[in-house]
Write a protein that holds these residues in place. Structure first.
Motif, PDB file in Angstrom:
ATOM      1  N   UNK A 205       0.839  -1.202   0.000  1.00 46.51           N
ATOM      2  CA  UNK A 205       0.000   0.000   0.000  1.00 46.51           C
ATOM      3  C   UNK A 205       0.874   1.252   0.000  1.00 46.51           C
ATOM      4  N   UNK A 206       0.437   2.251  -0.725  1.00 45.55           N
ATOM      5  CA  UNK A 206       1.197   3.491  -0.811  1.00 45.55           C
ATOM      6  C   UNK A 206       2.153   3.531  -1.979  1.00 45.55           C
ATOM      7  N   UNK A 207       2.393   2.392  -2.599  1.00 48.19           N
ATOM      8  CA  UNK A 207       3.271   2.363  -3.773  1.00 48.19           C
ATOM      9  C   UNK A 207       2.445   2.653  -5.026  1.00 48.19           C
ATOM     10  N   UNK A 208       3.124   3.062  -6.094  1.00 49.52           N
ATOM     11  CA  UNK A 208       2.442   3.373  -7.352  1.00 49.52           C
ATOM     12  C   UNK A 208       2.096   2.073  -8.072  1.00 49.52           C
TER      13      UNK A 208
ATOM     14  N   UNK B   7       5.524 -11.201 -10.883  1.00 47.92           N
ATOM     15  CA  UNK B   7       6.705 -10.517 -11.412  1.00 47.92           C
ATOM     16  C   UNK B   7       6.695  -9.037 -11.037  1.00 47.92           C
ATOM     17  N   UNK B   8       5.509  -8.423 -11.035  1.00 52.30           N
ATOM     18  CA  UNK B   8       5.401  -7.016 -10.652  1.00 52.30           C
ATOM     19  C   UNK B   8       5.737  -6.832  -9.176  1.00 52.30           C
ATOM     20  N   UNK B   9       5.208  -7.707  -8.326  1.00 50.33           N
ATOM     21  CA  UNK B   9       5.447  -7.590  -6.886  1.00 50.33           C
ATOM     22  C   UNK B   9       6.909  -7.835  -6.530  1.00 50.33           C
TER      23      UNK B   9
ATOM     24  N   UNK C 236       9.085  -6.381  -3.449  1.00 46.34           N
ATOM     25  CA  UNK C 236       9.273  -7.292  -2.318  1.00 46.34           C
ATOM     26  C   UNK C 236      10.192  -8.414  -2.779  1.00 46.34           C
ATOM     27  N   UNK C 237      11.040  -8.883  -1.894  1.00 35.89           N
ATOM     28  CA  UNK C 237      11.999  -9.914  -2.289  1.00 35.89           C
ATOM     29  C   UNK C 237      11.290 -11.187  -2.723  1.00 35.89           C
ATOM     30  N   UNK C 238      11.887 -11.870  -3.679  1.00 35.94           N
ATOM     31  CA  UNK C 238      11.314 -13.109  -4.209  1.00 35.94           C
ATOM     32  C   UNK C 238      11.150 -14.151  -3.107  1.00 35.94           C
ATOM     33  N   UNK C 239      12.129 -14.228  -2.206  1.00 37.39           N
ATOM     34  CA  UNK C 239      12.088 -15.228  -1.136  1.00 37.39           C
ATOM     35  C   UNK C 239      10.933 -14.954  -0.176  1.00 37.39           C
ATOM     36  N   UNK C 240      10.726 -13.676   0.147  1.00 32.39           N
ATOM     37  CA  UNK C 240       9.639 -13.317   1.061  1.00 32.39           C
ATOM     38  C   UNK C 240       8.278 -13.654   0.450  1.00 32.39           C
ATOM     39  N   UNK C 241       8.112 -13.364  -0.832  1.00 33.82           N
ATOM     40  CA  UNK C 241       6.853 -13.698  -1.508  1.00 33.82           C
ATOM     41  C   UNK C 241       6.647 -15.204  -1.571  1.00 33.82           C
ATOM     42  N   UNK C 242       7.712 -15.934  -1.886  1.00 35.36           N
ATOM     43  CA  UNK C 242       7.609 -17.398  -1.984  1.00 35.36           C
ATOM     44  C   UNK C 242       7.244 -18.005  -0.640  1.00 35.36           C
ATOM     45  N   UNK C 243       7.833 -17.484   0.434  1.00 32.93           N
ATOM     46  CA  UNK C 243       7.530 -18.014   1.777  1.00 32.93           C
ATOM     47  C   UNK C 243       6.080 -17.734   2.154  1.00 32.93           C
ATOM     48  N   UNK C 244       5.623 -16.518   1.886  1.00 34.69           N
ATOM     49  CA  UNK C 244       4.239 -16.155   2.208  1.00 34.69           C
ATOM     50  C   UNK C 244       3.259 -17.029   1.439  1.00 34.69           C
ATOM     51  N   UNK C 245       3.558 -17.251   0.163  1.00 38.74           N
ATOM     52  CA  UNK C 245       2.669 -18.072  -0.666  1.00 38.74           C
ATOM     53  C   UNK C 245       2.632 -19.515  -0.155  1.00 38.74           C
ATOM     54  N   UNK C 246       3.795 -20.105   0.067  1.00 39.57           N
ATOM     55  CA  UNK C 246       3.849 -21.514   0.469  1.00 39.57           C
ATOM     56  C   UNK C 246       3.228 -21.732   1.844  1.00 39.57           C
ATOM     57  N   UNK C 247       3.463 -20.807   2.795  1.00 36.02           N
ATOM     58  CA  UNK C 247       2.881 -20.944   4.136  1.00 36.02           C
ATOM     59  C   UNK C 247       1.355 -20.864   4.081  1.00 36.02           C
ATOM     60  N   UNK C 248       0.862 -19.914   3.274  1.00 35.54           N
ATOM     61  CA  UNK C 248      -0.599 -19.764   3.142  1.00 35.54           C
ATOM     62  C   UNK C 248      -1.207 -21.000   2.493  1.00 35.54           C
ATOM     63  N   UNK C 249      -0.560 -21.510   1.461  1.00 30.57           N
ATOM     64  CA  UNK C 249      -1.089 -22.692   0.778  1.00 30.57           C
ATOM     65  C   UNK C 249      -1.084 -23.909   1.689  1.00 30.57           C
ATOM     66  N   UNK C 250      -0.052 -24.049   2.517  1.00 30.89           N
ATOM     67  CA  UNK C 250       0.001 -25.184   3.454  1.00 30.89           C
ATOM     68  C   UNK C 250      -1.164 -25.129   4.423  1.00 30.89           C
ATOM     69  N   UNK C 251      -1.448 -23.940   4.950  1.00 29.98           N
ATOM     70  CA  UNK C 251      -2.565 -23.803   5.898  1.00 29.98           C
ATOM     71  C   UNK C 251      -3.902 -24.100   5.217  1.00 29.98           C
ATOM     72  N   UNK C 252      -4.063 -23.589   3.988  1.00 29.05           N
ATOM     73  CA  UNK C 252      -5.331 -23.783   3.261  1.00 29.05           C
ATOM     74  C   UNK C 252      -5.548 -25.264   2.967  1.00 29.05           C
ATOM     75  N   UNK C 253      -4.529 -25.944   2.459  1.00 25.37           N
ATOM     76  CA  UNK C 253      -4.682 -27.367   2.108  1.00 25.37           C
ATOM     77  C   UNK C 253      -4.849 -28.243   3.341  1.00 25.37           C
ATOM     78  N   UNK C 254      -4.325 -27.774   4.482  1.00 26.62           N
ATOM     79  CA  UNK C 254      -4.469 -28.550   5.717  1.00 26.62           C
ATOM     80  C   UNK C 254      -5.858 -28.387   6.325  1.00 26.62           C
ATOM     81  N   UNK C 255      -6.454 -27.207   6.136  1.00 24.14           N
ATOM     82  CA  UNK C 255      -7.733 -26.913   6.793  1.00 24.14           C
ATOM     83  C   UNK C 255      -8.956 -27.054   5.886  1.00 24.14           C
ATOM     84  N   UNK C 256      -8.752 -27.192   4.592  1.00 20.72           N
ATOM     85  CA  UNK C 256      -9.874 -27.302   3.650  1.00 20.72           C
ATOM     86  C   UNK C 256      -9.621 -28.466   2.686  1.00 20.72           C
ATOM     87  N   UNK C 257     -10.648 -28.884   1.952  1.00 22.60           N
ATOM     88  CA  UNK C 257     -10.449 -29.968   0.963  1.00 22.60           C
ATOM     89  C   UNK C 257      -9.689 -29.516  -0.286  1.00 22.60           C
ATOM     90  N   UNK C 258      -9.418 -28.203  -0.397  1.00 29.35           N
ATOM     91  CA  UNK C 258      -8.769 -27.673  -1.604  1.00 29.35           C
ATOM     92  C   UNK C 258      -7.368 -28.246  -1.773  1.00 29.35           C
TER      93      UNK C 258
END
Length: 670
Positions: A187-190, A210-212, A216-238
């Motif tokens: 937020x606050x960025x163009x 690619x825009x993000x 934001x660093x590639x590693x930080x984005x990858x970690x956020x994505x993988x952690x969120x996906x792990x929680x979603x797949x663990x708690x839902x049938x998705x």
């Protein structure tokens, strides 16, 4: 001035609506292809521009053309979104609508194909639907007939002035927490709307990722994505984040439809369904397609096209030539100028223009097949066959487009997701017999196969397809090994095309042929005539002593095993690299015939029916024209594959023409 982005699923009527709102025609859409670049038209009231984006199902791009829409939202300035929805397929269409509403721009919705929806017993409360879609203005329309389109256009200004609130769907605590975390970082960025970017990132949109990564660093984005996906797949049938997000949106769409859509009658089988049982039948599909092609060529060459071409030939080589001759004598033009105009320009350009009626009839019939909805079925019918050779039905679409011109055919390969499959399609599409080759076929079949013109031309078109499919099997097993791909095709309902639309479509396809005759072929004819007029000994030399004869003579020995080892054929094929129509111009200039009948008589001394067919086979398969080579280089970004496309085509053309000639001799033809 406002910029209006026109977005929607494939085959929802975007092209028809674009034409009505801008008063101009853009050749886009399916089978007619997919829009591979944004098309811009000026609105009729001059209030702004309408930008036609590719037909897509989702903003998460699978292919290069789909990426155009996402890239537009990420980087372009626009005032509002015009989202066109197929009312008869509203559930599927609303998925893209939700993604666009999440972006937060003012939106105007054209609820198209209301007539088709009613015929299927679907009743939509558009007022209630508007309330459920953030108060977006909804206008029921029938784009094919223009019904409701003027009302739609009148709403642009009022919708643009509205302050739009983005759609805020609750994606559950896990994803919402991740979205808020990512939103806080950007937020606050163009950048485009932060929440929309975050949702697209978690949905797997690589362009957004690619825009993000620029912020934001590639590693930080990858970690956020993988952690969120792990929680979603663990708690839902998705099975994945993308699967989960799609499920939430689908449930949201169902809740909308439950409140505003009712089905008053259950239509089991529509007319389109019943017809599809025949034309897409696994046994009847291909024969029906070939029958359509045969009837197309019958009309083009035998029943309608040839008589019209003969009339135009009589005018150009009779009345027009006589008038020019009188005018040149009246102004005391020099013999050189008279020769340039009459033997160069009129013979070269006129020799091509006489085939304009046949070209336009062919394009008219192809447009009819496209607009009727049948062309999409052809791709579906061919899917099983394409799958056997390592491609899918989507790869057949650029080949079909290549029948008109190889250049847009090659460009249409952008719609193919798999990189190796896309590259293979680019390289094979030039084997399709384009309209430029048709003028050469017309000359030869009118001379040597007058009673079987449609059959001979059909055999060449089929040969191009068969050779392309055979090479696809070889290449996909060797040079272009690839993983499997999925083929999804939209089957629009069958319609009776409108004459106005057919006329526009035919002109858009055919005007390039006429434009080339007035520019490229005009200049080429003058150059070719001069090469035939001049030689080492000076000017006005005998044709056999000219520079053109010397150049053609270099290739004659190589072409001799194919049955047409004369310098005239060599010269014509060489100039054909510039544009295939120039082959006809070259022969008109070389043989210096006063009209088409005389030209055909002269050609019969240099060719036999067998050598004529061998020549057409070679012309069909040998090097792509210069414009096609340029677009292959652009699409592949590789000189290696561009040279490969030229080299393999020459080798294949030579081998097959040799087999045709020698095989014909063994069978007793001459």
């Amino acid at each position: 001035m406002m910029n209006v982005a026109l977005a929607g699923n494939p085959n929802t009527g975007k092209t028809s609506l674009f034409n009505i709102l801008t008063g101009s025609y853009e050749y886009v859409g399916n089978w007619t292809g997919v829009t591979v670049e944004k098309k811009i038209g000026v609105l009729k009231n001059k209030a702004g521009h309408l930008i036609d984006l590719p037909g897509i199902y989702s903003l998460n791009p699978l292919s290069r053309d789909e990426g155009v829409a996402t890239h537009f939202l990420l980087s372009e300035e626009f005032s509002l979104i015009l989202n066109i929805i197929d009312a008869s397929q509203i559930e599927r269409n609303l998925y893209l609508t939700l993604q666009l509403l999440e972006y937060g721009k003012p939106m105007l919705i054209g609820l198209n194909m209301m007539d088709v929806a009613r015929s299927r017993g679907i009743v939509i409360d558009d007022t209630k639907l508007s309330q459920l879609l953030m108060g977006s203005r909804i206008v029921p329309i029938v784009a094919r007939t223009g019904k409701g389109c003027e009302v739609l256009a009148a709403d642009f200004a009022s919708v643009e002035q509205r302050t739009a609130q983005p759609l805020d769907i609750d994606y559950g605590p896990v994803l919402e927490e991740a979205v808020q975390s990512l939103t806080a970082k950007i937020e606050g960025k163009q950048l485009p709307p932060a929440r929309w970017l975050s949702l697209q990132f978690f949905e797997g949109n690589m362009l957004v990722r690619e825009l993000l990564e620029q912020h934001i660093s590639r590693e930080e984005l990858a970690d956020l994505f993988s952690e969120t996906e792990k929680k979603i797949t663990a708690q839902t049938p998705a099975k994945s984040l993308q699967h989960y997000i799609r499920g939430v949106r689908t449930d949201y769409i169902h809740s909308i439809l439950d409140q505003c859509v009712t089905k008053v009658k259950d239509v089991q089988y529509t007319f389109s369904d019943r017809l599809d049982q025949i034309v897409t039948n696994k046994f009847l599909g291909v024969p029906i397609f070939l029958l359509f092609m045969f009837l197309t060529f019958k009309l083009t060459f035998d029943w309608v096209g040839s008589p019209l071409s003969d009339m135009l030939d009589s005018f150009i080589n009779g009345t027009l030539t006589d008038m020019l001759q009188v005018a040149l004598l009246a102004v005391h033009a020099s013999p050189f100028i008279q020769a340039v105009i009459l033997k160069g320009i009129v013979a070269g350009v006129g020799g091509v223009l006489v085939f304009v009626p046949q070209i336009f009839i062919l394009f008219f019939l192809i447009s009819f097949i496209e607009d009727s909805g049948y062309m999409a079925r052809v791709a579906m019918v061919m899917d099983k066959l394409m799958e056997l050779i390592g491609l899918n039905g989507k790869a057949f679409i650029p080949m079909i487009i290549g029948f008109g011109c190889n250049v847009p055919g090659v460009m249409a390969a952008r719609t193919i997701e798999q990189p190796n499959e896309r590259l293979l399609t680019v390289i094979l599409t030039p084997l399709m017999s384009c309209s430029a080759r048709l003028s050469v076929y017309s000359l030869f079949v009118g001379t040597f196969f007058r009673h079987n013109q449609a059959v001979i031309v059909l055999s060449l078109y089929v040969m191009g397809i068969v050779v392309a499919l055979g090479l696809a099997k070889i290449f996909s097993s060797t040079l272009f090994k690839q993983s499997g791909s999925m083929f999804v095709v939209e089957l629009p309902p069958y319609r009776v095309p409108q004459w106005r639309t057919l006329g526009r479509s035919t002109w858009e396809k055919g005007k390039g042929f006429v434009r080339k005759a007035g520019t490229f072929i005009f200049g080429g004819s003058v150059v070719i005539w001069f090469l035939s007029y001049a030689g080492p000994s000076g000017f006005n030399v005998p044709m056999d002593k000219s520079f053109l004869a010397m150049i053609g003579g270099l290739f004659a020995p190589i072409l001799a095993p194919l049955g047409f080892g004369n310098w005239q054929s060599g010269a014509a094929l060489l100039t054909g690299f510039l544009a295939k129509e120039v082959v006809v111009s070259t022969m008109n200039i070389i043989y210096a015939a006063p009209d088409m009948a005389a030209l055909q008589g002269i050609m019969s001394h240099y060719f036999s029916p067998l050598t004529a067919y061998s020549f057409m086979v070679f012309l069909l398969l040998y090097v792509p024209c210069l414009a096609t080579v340029a677009v292959i280089k652009k699409e592949t970004g590789s000189s290696k594959w561009t040279w490969f496309s030229i080299g393999y085509a020459l080798v294949i053309a030579y081998i097959i023409a040799l087999v045709v000639f020698e095989g014909g001799k063994l069978l007793g033809f001459h």
